[in-house]
Every structure is written in structure tokens, then in C-alpha cells.
Design a protein around this motif. Structure first.
Motif: not given
Length: 365
Positions: A188-192, A210-214, A229-230, A234-236
Motif C-alpha cells: 500500500s505504501d509503495l503504490l499510494f 503515481r503521477i496519475f494517482y496524484n 485503491e482497493l 488487488t491488481y498489483y
């Protein structure tokens, strides 16, 4: 200040006392009780030194989990609560399209204590097949009846994100519980990026995600962002970084259409989406063999055509969105996609956002 010291004759009594004392007044949180429950499961009177080492190791893991993303402005921050409520419980219980509900204190305790499995050894546990735990990745035919299995490179790492777990797998009492939680806290920390730490080892795919997420996802409704995020976690867990950005953009396009279609988004929105979809996207991800199976489902999601309905987004005047929550979200999408020109690729043949943009011609500021 006064201290009361109570001495008991064995560890079982100590944990019993701990549970009974904390069941009165203001109760402990579910994750506090889970920690005590699984530390208690690490018990072997024949190996007291090994028991002590494992308990200390798991307690340290738990403290690290709790502090994930902590900063000085949030003294009461405890990431374990977020991890189990927002990610792990939902990932394991949001199945099918019926009886999807939000978690609660008792449901979390039941899932991660009562329904975990007792194992006879305190220092080991079974593992199950997943991308990090398979011998071969392909088969090569050689001659008429011969073939060779092409083996995977074996990774040896102390990094929790490489632990060979599946997010929906059975959980065993004791160290398995702590290592399982550790993996998904790190993931979770790695992704978000809760801890706001960038690494030179991060791949380009992860950086672009991360650019897209932010830039886009964080501008969406809190409740829809939680579902995003969930699904990404799950995908990752299934495919790591393979087409991670494409999956994220496709799924966010669907959630974005819901955001633009509704004037207000409530906490029931993620559950409503899963209940009303033809298939549960979390089930699709965990049951799939190839990423394209997931993309085919996303490309045919009915929400992409929300603005084709009478009085839908397509028929609204652009001024309805100016300087409002939906307007800010739409502009974040326009700003992001106008830079890389990827709108056509992401929405394929659906008319959703593409028609909305071309028809209303909302200008970027």
C-alpha cells in the motif's frame, strides 16, 4: 500517577487478563486485539528462546505497520486500522454482487482471528501459488514428445512486498498473520506513497502510476478513491507492474464517469457500483489469467456511457461544472490527458468522456 502491578503464573492467564480488562469501558480497536491474539498464538514451551525471538520480531513488524505514513501532525496515526478496514477486509469479503457491506469491529475480529487457521509449528506455515511462488513461467516443446519447463528466477529478498502471499488466501495463526499484514502495508505504501518516499529503484511504470494517482485519482470522491485503491492493490498483487498504468486509467475512467454523473457521492457508492455491475471487478482480477481479461470487462462497463442517457452528463451545460467539485475533478482529468494525448487509447470506442470534452469544450485554466 499510580501503577498497579499484577503478576500471573503463565502467559495464557496474562492474555486472558489483557482481553478481559480491555473489554470494559472504552474497548480496544480490532487491530489491537488482533495483535494480542496472534502474538499469543506464537507459543512453544519446548523452544522458549525461539518463541521469544519470533514474538519480538512480530511485535516489531507490527510497530512498523502502525507507523507507516506517520508524521508529526498526526500523533494518533495508526496505519494498521487503515490497512485492515480499507484494504484487507474489503479485498477478502467484497465478493460477488450480493451481501456486500462495510466492515465493523466484530467482522474484522472474526475474519482475522476466529477464521484463521491454527498450525502446529510456530516458525513456519504453508504457502500457496502466486506470481512470486511458481517454478516455471512457460513450456518449450522440443522434439516429438519432449518439452522443457522454463523456470522463473528465484528471488531472495528481505523485502516484505516479495513475500509469496495472495490477498485472499487463508491466514494461519501467529507469524503468518504478521508477515501477511506486513506485505500489504508495504505494498500500500509503495503504490499510494503514504510515507512520501521516492526511490531510485522505482520503475518508470510505478512513477507514471503515481503521477496519475496524484494528478487525477486524488481529486475524485474519497469513497470512489478508496475503491480505486482497493482494485489497484488487488491488481498489483496479481500482476505486479504489468500494464499497471493502463489498468488504473481504465478503471478510474469508470469511477470518473460516476463522479461526473452524480452531484453528490456518498459512502454507499462503491458498494452500489459492485452490486450493480455485471461482474465484481475484484473477482475478475483474482480469477483472471491474463490482464486482457480484466481490460475486456472494463471496456464494456456501462458507466462509460452514462452521458448518453437523457439528461445525463452529455446534456448538461458546461457551466454546471464550473468552480464545483465535479468541475475540479473534470479539469484534473483534462489537464492530465491533454499532456500525453491518451484519452482515445483509454476509452477506446466508448463515447463517455470523449463526447463530453468535444461537445462542451471546457477550457483549461
Amino acid at each position: 500517577m499510580q501503577f498497579t502491578v499484577i503478576t500471573v503464573t503463565n502467559e495464557d492467564l496474562a492474555f486472558t487478563f489483557f482481553d478481559s480488562q480491555n473489554s470494559r469501558g472504552v474497548p480496544l480497536g480490532a487491530t489491537d486485539l488482533l495483535k494480542a491474539y496472534h502474538l499469543r498464538a506464537i507459543k512453544d514451551e519446548q523452544q522458549p528462546q525461539q518463541q521469544d525471538f519470533l514474538q519480538r520480531n512480530c511485535a516489531r513488524r507490527w510497530e512498523i505497520i502502525q507507523k507507516t505514513g506517520k508524521n508529526s501532525k498526526k500523533d494518533k496515526w495508526d496505519f494498521s486500522k487503515i490497512l485492515f478496514e480499507r484494504y484487507l477486509w474489503r479485498a477478502r469479503h467484497w465478493r460477488g454482487s450480493h451481501n456486500i457491506t462495510y466492515e465493523n469491529h466484530d467482522a474484522i475480529l472474526e475474519s482475522f482471528s476466529a477464521k484463521t487457521i491454527k498450525y502446529e509449528k510456530i516458525d513456519s506455515f504453508p504457502i500457496f501459488a502466486n506470481p512470486s511462488n511458481q517454478l516455471a513461467h512457460s513450456l518449450k516443446v522440443e522434439g516429438e514428445n519432449n518439452y522443457t519447463l522454463m523456470s522463473q528466477p528465484i528471488k531472495f529478498s528481505s523485502e516484505a512486498i516479495y513475500l509469496p502471499f495472495n490477498i485472499r488466501q487463508p491466514i494461519f495463526n501467529g507469524i503468518n498473520f504478521f508477515m501477511f499484514a506486513d506485505k500489504y502495508a508495504r505494498l500500500s505504501d509503495l503504490l499510494f506513497n503514504y510515507s512520501k518516499i521516492e526511490s531510485k529503484q522505482d520503475s518508470e511504470e510505478l512513477r507514471q502510476f503515481r503521477i496519475f494517482y496524484n494528478s487525477v485519482v486524488k481529486q475524485n470522491s474519497f469513497y470512489l478513491r478508496n475503491l480505486f485503491e482497493l482494485a489497484v492493490l488487488t491488481y498489483y498483487d496479481k500482476y505486479q507492474e504489468k500494464q499497471l498504468l493502463e489498468f488504473s486509467q481504465k478503471f478510474e475512467m469508470i469511477l470518473g464517469m460516476i463522479r461526473l454523473y452524480k452531484s453528490s457521492i456518498y459512502d454507499v457508492a462503491p458498494i452500489k457500483y459492485l452490486r450493480e455491475s455485471n461482474v465484481n471487478i475484484l473477482d475478475v482480477i483474482t480469477a483472471s489469467y491474463m490482464e486482457d481479461e480484466i481490460f475486456a470487462v472494463l471496456d464494456n462497463d456501462k458507466n462509460l456511457d452514462l452521458n448518453l442517457e437523457p439528461n445525463g452528463i452529455y446534456d448538461k451545460d458546461k457551466n454546471d461544472f464550473e468552480d464545483r467539485v465535479r468541475g475540479r475533478y473534470l479539469k484534473s482529468m483534462l489537464n492530465y490527458y491533454s499532456k500525453d494525448g491518451s484519452i482515445d487509447k483509454i476509452i477506446n470506442n466508448s463515447t463517455g468522456l470523449k463526447n463530453f470534452i468535444s461537445t462542451h469544450k471546457i477550457s483549461l485554466k
